[in-house]
Design an enzyme around this catalytic site. Structure first.
Site, mmCIF file in Angstrom:
data_model
loop_
_atom_site.group_PDB
_atom_site.id
_atom_site.type_symbol
_atom_site.label_atom_id
_atom_site.label_comp_id
_atom_site.label_asym_id
_atom_site.label_seq_id
_atom_site.Cartn_x
_atom_site.Cartn_y
_atom_site.Cartn_z
ATOM 1 N N HIS A 102 23.462 -31.955 -28.331
ATOM 2 C CA HIS A 102 23.594 -32.168 -29.777
ATOM 3 C C HIS A 102 24.733 -33.176 -29.953
ATOM 4 O O HIS A 102 25.713 -33.152 -29.200
ATOM 5 C CB HIS A 102 24.053 -30.918 -30.524
ATOM 6 C CG HIS A 102 23.162 -29.721 -30.426
ATOM 7 N ND1 HIS A 102 23.251 -28.816 -29.404
ATOM 8 C CD2 HIS A 102 22.213 -29.241 -31.267
ATOM 9 C CE1 HIS A 102 22.372 -27.830 -29.614
ATOM 10 N NE2 HIS A 102 21.729 -28.066 -30.732
ATOM 11 N N ASP A 105 28.099 -31.598 -29.727
ATOM 12 C CA ASP A 105 28.537 -31.027 -28.440
ATOM 13 C C ASP A 105 29.341 -32.043 -27.670
ATOM 14 O O ASP A 105 30.306 -31.710 -26.988
ATOM 15 C CB ASP A 105 27.367 -30.722 -27.467
ATOM 16 C CG ASP A 105 26.277 -29.877 -28.043
ATOM 17 O OD1 ASP A 105 26.567 -29.068 -28.914
ATOM 18 O OD2 ASP A 105 25.126 -30.036 -27.572
ATOM 19 N N GLU A 233 11.164 -27.196 -32.558
ATOM 20 C CA GLU A 233 11.430 -26.010 -31.731
ATOM 21 C C GLU A 233 11.277 -24.753 -32.572
ATOM 22 O O GLU A 233 12.143 -24.436 -33.383
ATOM 23 C CB GLU A 233 12.839 -26.108 -31.133
ATOM 24 C CG GLU A 233 13.151 -24.973 -30.174
ATOM 25 C CD GLU A 233 14.521 -25.126 -29.519
ATOM 26 O OE1 GLU A 233 14.942 -26.260 -29.228
ATOM 27 O OE2 GLU A 233 15.174 -24.091 -29.319
ATOM 28 N N GLU A 269 10.743 -22.239 -26.701
ATOM 29 C CA GLU A 269 11.821 -21.495 -26.032
ATOM 30 C C GLU A 269 11.401 -20.031 -25.878
ATOM 31 O O GLU A 269 10.991 -19.391 -26.845
ATOM 32 C CB GLU A 269 13.102 -21.608 -26.856
ATOM 33 C CG GLU A 269 14.262 -20.823 -26.254
ATOM 34 C CD GLU A 269 15.608 -21.174 -26.877
ATOM 35 O OE1 GLU A 269 15.876 -22.365 -27.117
ATOM 36 O OE2 GLU A 269 16.379 -20.233 -27.127
ATOM 37 N N HIS A 272 12.831 -17.451 -28.228
ATOM 38 C CA HIS A 272 12.347 -17.581 -29.597
ATOM 39 C C HIS A 272 10.946 -16.978 -29.723
ATOM 40 O O HIS A 272 10.624 -16.356 -30.733
ATOM 41 C CB HIS A 272 12.311 -19.046 -30.017
ATOM 42 C CG HIS A 272 13.658 -19.702 -30.010
ATOM 43 N ND1 HIS A 272 13.834 -21.014 -30.350
ATOM 44 C CD2 HIS A 272 14.886 -19.225 -29.724
ATOM 45 C CE1 HIS A 272 15.125 -21.323 -30.256
ATOM 46 N NE2 HIS A 272 15.777 -20.250 -29.872
ATOM 47 N N ASP A 297 12.314 -24.916 -23.503
ATOM 48 C CA ASP A 297 13.688 -24.441 -23.377
ATOM 49 C C ASP A 297 13.634 -23.185 -22.512
ATOM 50 O O ASP A 297 13.235 -22.105 -22.960
ATOM 51 C CB ASP A 297 14.312 -24.166 -24.755
ATOM 52 C CG ASP A 297 14.975 -25.416 -25.320
ATOM 53 O OD1 ASP A 297 14.856 -26.497 -24.694
ATOM 54 O OD2 ASP A 297 15.632 -25.314 -26.377
ATOM 55 N N ASP A 308 19.004 -13.769 -30.016
ATOM 56 C CA ASP A 308 18.793 -14.858 -29.070
ATOM 57 C C ASP A 308 19.887 -14.811 -28.005
ATOM 58 O O ASP A 308 20.928 -15.438 -28.157
ATOM 59 C CB ASP A 308 18.865 -16.166 -29.882
ATOM 60 C CG ASP A 308 18.150 -17.324 -29.224
ATOM 61 O OD1 ASP A 308 17.423 -17.095 -28.251
ATOM 62 O OD2 ASP A 308 18.332 -18.460 -29.707
ATOM 63 N N ASP A 310 19.715 -15.905 -24.972
ATOM 64 C CA ASP A 310 19.732 -17.140 -24.172
ATOM 65 C C ASP A 310 20.150 -16.920 -22.723
ATOM 66 O O ASP A 310 21.058 -17.585 -22.219
ATOM 67 C CB ASP A 310 20.680 -18.178 -24.809
ATOM 68 C CG ASP A 310 20.087 -18.818 -26.054
ATOM 69 O OD1 ASP A 310 18.878 -18.666 -26.289
ATOM 70 O OD2 ASP A 310 20.845 -19.484 -26.786
ATOM 71 N N ASP A 340 18.170 -23.971 -21.770
ATOM 72 C CA ASP A 340 18.904 -23.605 -22.988
ATOM 73 C C ASP A 340 19.366 -22.158 -22.791
ATOM 74 O O ASP A 340 18.854 -21.225 -23.409
ATOM 75 C CB ASP A 340 18.009 -23.744 -24.228
ATOM 76 C CG ASP A 340 18.812 -23.658 -25.514
ATOM 77 O OD1 ASP A 340 20.021 -23.373 -25.429
ATOM 78 O OD2 ASP A 340 18.237 -23.873 -26.596
HETATM 79 C C1 XLS Z 1 18.949 -22.245 -30.869
HETATM 80 C C2 XLS Z 1 18.189 -23.335 -30.289
HETATM 81 C C3 XLS Z 1 18.996 -24.604 -30.051
HETATM 82 C C4 XLS Z 1 18.080 -25.777 -29.859
HETATM 83 C C5 XLS Z 1 18.760 -27.097 -30.022
HETATM 84 O O1 XLS Z 1 18.515 -21.103 -30.912
HETATM 85 O O2 XLS Z 1 17.590 -22.908 -29.119
HETATM 86 O O3 XLS Z 1 19.845 -24.447 -28.971
HETATM 87 O O4 XLS Z 1 17.449 -25.740 -28.632
HETATM 88 O O5 XLS Z 1 19.255 -27.277 -31.283
HETATM 89 NI NI NI Z 2 16.585 -24.092 -27.727
HETATM 90 NI NI NI Z 3 17.588 -20.539 -28.858
#
Ligand code: XLS
Ligand code: NI
Ligand code: NI
Length: 438
Positions: A102, A105, A233, A269, A272, A297, A308, A310, A340
């Site tokens: 991003h 970031d 996404e 992802e 998600h 992702d 989430d 991750d 991700d």
């Molecule tokens: C958040 C998203 C984010 C996207 C990029 O839940 O996964 O990380 O991948 O903005």
């Molecule tokens: Ni993501």
């Molecule tokens: Ni995410």
């Protein structure tokens, strides 16, 4: 601080399944050919800047724990530029060919938009140098339209037009730098595009605005000659109660409704998908049916936690199913397996970043090998084929060819024995075959 973050690590070698070296791949052998294509090309691994290099590992109950000796703890442009060197050192030693970021970031936000753009340019120059030095490429760029309090009501769906304009300016710049860095894609994740409560929300108006925003992005992409793929996404909730891009089906419907379908693919992802009450395999199937699978992702959630989390993907059933989908479409083109994912708050040492990525890469390499074995074995495909065999000729073929009517189907039904309990679904047998090959 030395000028390397990991002076003792040269690179992560492939040592094969019998190796006990925690800093070696047991399955990811980049040059190994699977169905005529190298593992590297099937998997197209990517490291994310936000989790791997910026996440302090804080949670709502406590401060960050991450030890990142290469960070001086300030939000200066100098520190941001310096951090790029370490990010590329890590990614190169790991052997991942891509990264993703991003805007916020990689470079600190300034006091004004102009200053933020200037900061970004300064860091992008270093990113470019490091890309050239290492050969690592940009999988996709994106804009952070959710962290700054100005976006508390959303960005492209904000009720405030000034915020909308600001978001557009930020995305414009993010597309420009993605283009400058040769990015293969650009992702739109709807950070706060959704609502907390419908009591204060004009949903239709917000969706119209979002569609306008994306149309302008498409126009701008053409204007500057950016050839990368645009991705949406999907995510159903968090941070908002309901995110508009809730799942693939909702995204496809939105894109079709607003005439955007030719310009976007999905960046799926896993965490998600599961938040949406789907499996990742479901989301992949929906994409495949619409030729809309763009990128992945690669992470996973926790079955017992409803947000989430991750986490790095280690489940072989998951990676096998993802790779079966990817192989079905002949491989990703612009997309990749983008981690991700973040290490747990308890895994705060720098070396944990290596263990996490090695585990994810090996899990996907095994998934790839298992998927290839399932395809070669052919028994599951045969069961599926037989399950639909009544469509290959006779009345089934007539329906598929559009030659049947309710009258002809009634005639068929009246003149044939009742079709009760035809072919078994063989779910258990299929599951046994998968376990045999895993
Ligand atoms: C958040 C998203 C984010 C996207 C990029 O839940 O996964 O990380 O991948 O903005
Ligand atoms: Ni993501
Ligand atoms: Ni995410």
């Amino acid at each position: 601080m030395s000028n390397q973050a990991f002076p003792d690590i040269k690179s992560i070698p492939f040592e094969g399944p019998s190796s006990k070296n925690p800093l070696a791949f047991k399955h990811y052998n980049p040059s190994e050919l699977i169905e005529g294509k190298s593992m590297k090309d099937w998997l197209r691994f990517s490291v994310v800047y936000w989790h791997t290099f910026r996440n302090s590992l804080s949670d709502p109950f406590g401060a960050g724990t991450a030890i990142r000796p290469w960070d001086d703890g300030t939000d200066s442009v100098e520190n941001a530029k310096n951090r790029v060197r370490y990010a590329f050192e890590f990614t190169q030693k790991l052997g991942a060919p891509y990264y993703a970021f991003h805007d916020r970031d990689v470079a600190p936000e300034g006091k004004t938009l102009a200053e933020s753009n200037k900061n970004l340019d300064a860091v992008v120059a270093v990113l470019k140098e490091e890309q050239q030095r290492t050969g690592i490429k940009l999988l996709w760029g994106t804009a952070c339209l959710f962290a700054n309090p100005r976006f508390l009501h959303g960005a492209a769906t904000s009720p405030n037009a000034d915020v909308y304009a600001y978001a557009a300016a930020q995305v414009k710049k993010a597309i420009e730098v993605t283009h400058e860095l040769g990015g293969e894609g650009y992702t739109f994740w709807g950070g706060r595009e959704g609502y907390s409560t419908l009591w204060n929300t004009d949903m239709k108006r917000e969706l119209d605005h979002l569609a306008r925003f994306l149309h302008m992005a498409v126009d701008y992409k053409k204007e500057i000659g950016f050839k990368g793929q645009f991705y949406i996404e999907p995510k159903p909730k968090e941070p908002t109660t309901h995110q508009y891009d809730s799942d693939t089906a909702a995204c496809l419907n939105f894109l079709r409704e607003y005439g955007l379908q030719d310009h976007f693919k999905m960046n799926l992802e896993t965490n998600h998908a599961t938040l949406a009450g789907h499996t990742m395999a479901h989301e992949i199937e929906v994409c495949l049916g619409a030729n809309a699978l763009g990128s992945i992702d690669a992470n996973t959630g926790n079955e017992l936690i409803g947000w989430d989390t991750d986490q790095f993907p280690t489940n072989l059933y998951l990676t096998t199913q993802i790779m079966l989908g990817v192989m079905k479409m002949g491989g990703l083109t612009t997309g990749g397996m983008n981690f991700d994912a973040k290490v747990r708050r308890e895994s705060f040492e720098p070396i944990d970043l290596f263990y996490a990525h090695i585990g994810g890469m090996d899990a996907f390499a095994r998934g790839l090998k298992i998927a290839a074995a399932i395809r070669k074995d052919g028994r599951i495909a045969e069961i599926v084929k037989n399950r639909y065999s009544s469509w290959d000729s006779g009345i089934g073929a007539e329906v598929e060819a559009g030659k049947a009517s309710f009258a002809s189907l009634e005639k068929h039904a009246l003149s044939h024995p009742d079709p009760i309990q035809h072919t078994s679904g063989r779910q258990e047998l299929i599951e046994n075959i998968v376990n045999e090959l895993i």
